[in-house]
Design an enzyme around this catalytic site. Sequence first.
Site, PDB file in Angstrom:
ATOM      1  N   GLY A   1       4.081 -10.489   5.152  1.00 19.27           N
ATOM      2  CA  GLY A   1       2.660 -10.100   4.864  1.00 19.27           C
ATOM      3  C   GLY A   1       2.768  -8.227   4.801  1.00 19.27           C
TER       4      GLY A   1
ATOM      5  N   GLN B   1       0.816   0.148   5.435  1.00 21.02           N
ATOM      6  CA  GLN B   1       2.091   0.222   5.556  1.00 21.02           C
ATOM      7  C   GLN B   1       2.808   0.834   4.499  1.00 21.02           C
ATOM      8  OE1 GLN B   1       2.457  -4.097   6.854  1.00 21.02           O
ATOM      9  NE2 GLN B   1       4.105  -3.225   7.793  1.00 21.02           N
TER      10      GLN B   1
ATOM     11  N   CYS C   1       7.912  -6.904  12.547  1.00 23.04           N
ATOM     12  CA  CYS C   1       6.985  -6.276  11.620  1.00 23.04           C
ATOM     13  C   CYS C   1       7.982  -5.160  10.699  1.00 23.04           C
ATOM     14  CB  CYS C   1       6.034  -5.339  12.435  1.00 23.04           C
ATOM     15  SG  CYS C   1       4.972  -4.123  11.349  1.00 23.04           S
ATOM     16  N   LEU C   2       7.563  -5.139   9.266  1.00 19.97           N
ATOM     17  CA  LEU C   2       8.195  -4.116   8.714  1.00 19.97           C
ATOM     18  C   LEU C   2       8.042  -2.810   9.107  1.00 19.97           C
ATOM     19  CD1 LEU C   2       7.483  -6.093   5.271  1.00 19.97           C
ATOM     20  CD2 LEU C   2       9.693  -6.047   6.529  1.00 19.97           C
TER      21      LEU C   2
ATOM     22  N   HIS D   1      -1.788 -10.707  11.782  1.00 14.05           N
ATOM     23  CA  HIS D   1      -1.085  -9.679  12.103  1.00 14.05           C
ATOM     24  C   HIS D   1      -1.452  -8.406  11.061  1.00 14.05           C
ATOM     25  CE1 HIS D   1       3.042  -7.910  12.709  1.00 14.05           C
ATOM     26  NE2 HIS D   1       2.845  -7.058  11.357  1.00 14.05           N
ATOM     27  N   GLU D   2      -1.697  -8.891   9.962  1.00 14.98           N
ATOM     28  CA  GLU D   2      -2.159  -7.853   8.650  1.00 14.98           C
ATOM     29  C   GLU D   2      -3.578  -7.253   9.083  1.00 14.98           C
ATOM     30  OE1 GLU D   2       0.339  -7.095   7.231  1.00 14.98           O
ATOM     31  OE2 GLU D   2       1.311  -8.657   7.657  1.00 14.98           O
TER      32      GLU D   2
ATOM     33  N   HIS E   1      -3.034  -4.501  11.360  1.00 14.76           N
ATOM     34  CA  HIS E   1      -2.799  -3.222  10.957  1.00 14.76           C
ATOM     35  C   HIS E   1      -3.691  -2.511  10.158  1.00 14.76           C
ATOM     36  CE1 HIS E   1       1.855  -3.112  10.860  1.00 14.76           C
ATOM     37  NE2 HIS E   1       1.769  -4.383  10.257  1.00 14.76           N
TER      38      HIS E   1
HETATM   39 ZN    ZN Z   1       3.494  -5.345  10.612  1.00  9.91          ZN
END
Ligand code: ZN
Length: 171
Positions: A46, A51, A93-94, A135-136, A139
């Site tokens: 995701g 991000q 998480c990236l 999760h997204e 963000h």
């Molecule tokens: Zn994340």
Amino acid sequence: MAVLEIVKVPNPILRKAAEKVKRFNRDLEKLVLDLAETMYSAPGIGLAANQVGVLKQVAVVDVSPPESPKNLLVLINAELVESEGREELEEGCLSLPEFREVIGRPSRIKVRAKNLKGEAIEIIAEGLLARAVQHELDHLQGRLLLDYAGAIKRELYLRKRKKQIKKSGKR
Ligand code: ZN
């Protein structure tokens, strides 16, 4: 299409709430394609527009295993409208290299969103997909996995990140 640079903690853009998309045009299409390509190349399941430094309510999710066909979910102006159940699972998480946290979230959700044409869509998700979508959505409101962790773990991680950044000379 392009692979964009993924913004990482402590970049303040990750803490800002994204704005609703009003124009469903070529720019939006390009953003979605770039987000997807960036997510697949990371690789991740995701990615939210924050991000990559864009404060728009756009995110992409694909939880299909790497060897199976792609199954891209595009979320524009998404809103959680129903949730039920609860499940504990470890997430990464990236934007938070090397950080993992076990968190409890609803296991089944209903989301209303728009597709690329601006048409209303409804998504019912459970398991890993429900997890990734939530999760997204976090963000897009400026919320991070870090916020679910205890204060000490959070502080230690931020300190470690600052050291890493100093060493590498970039974020
Ligand atoms: Zn994340």
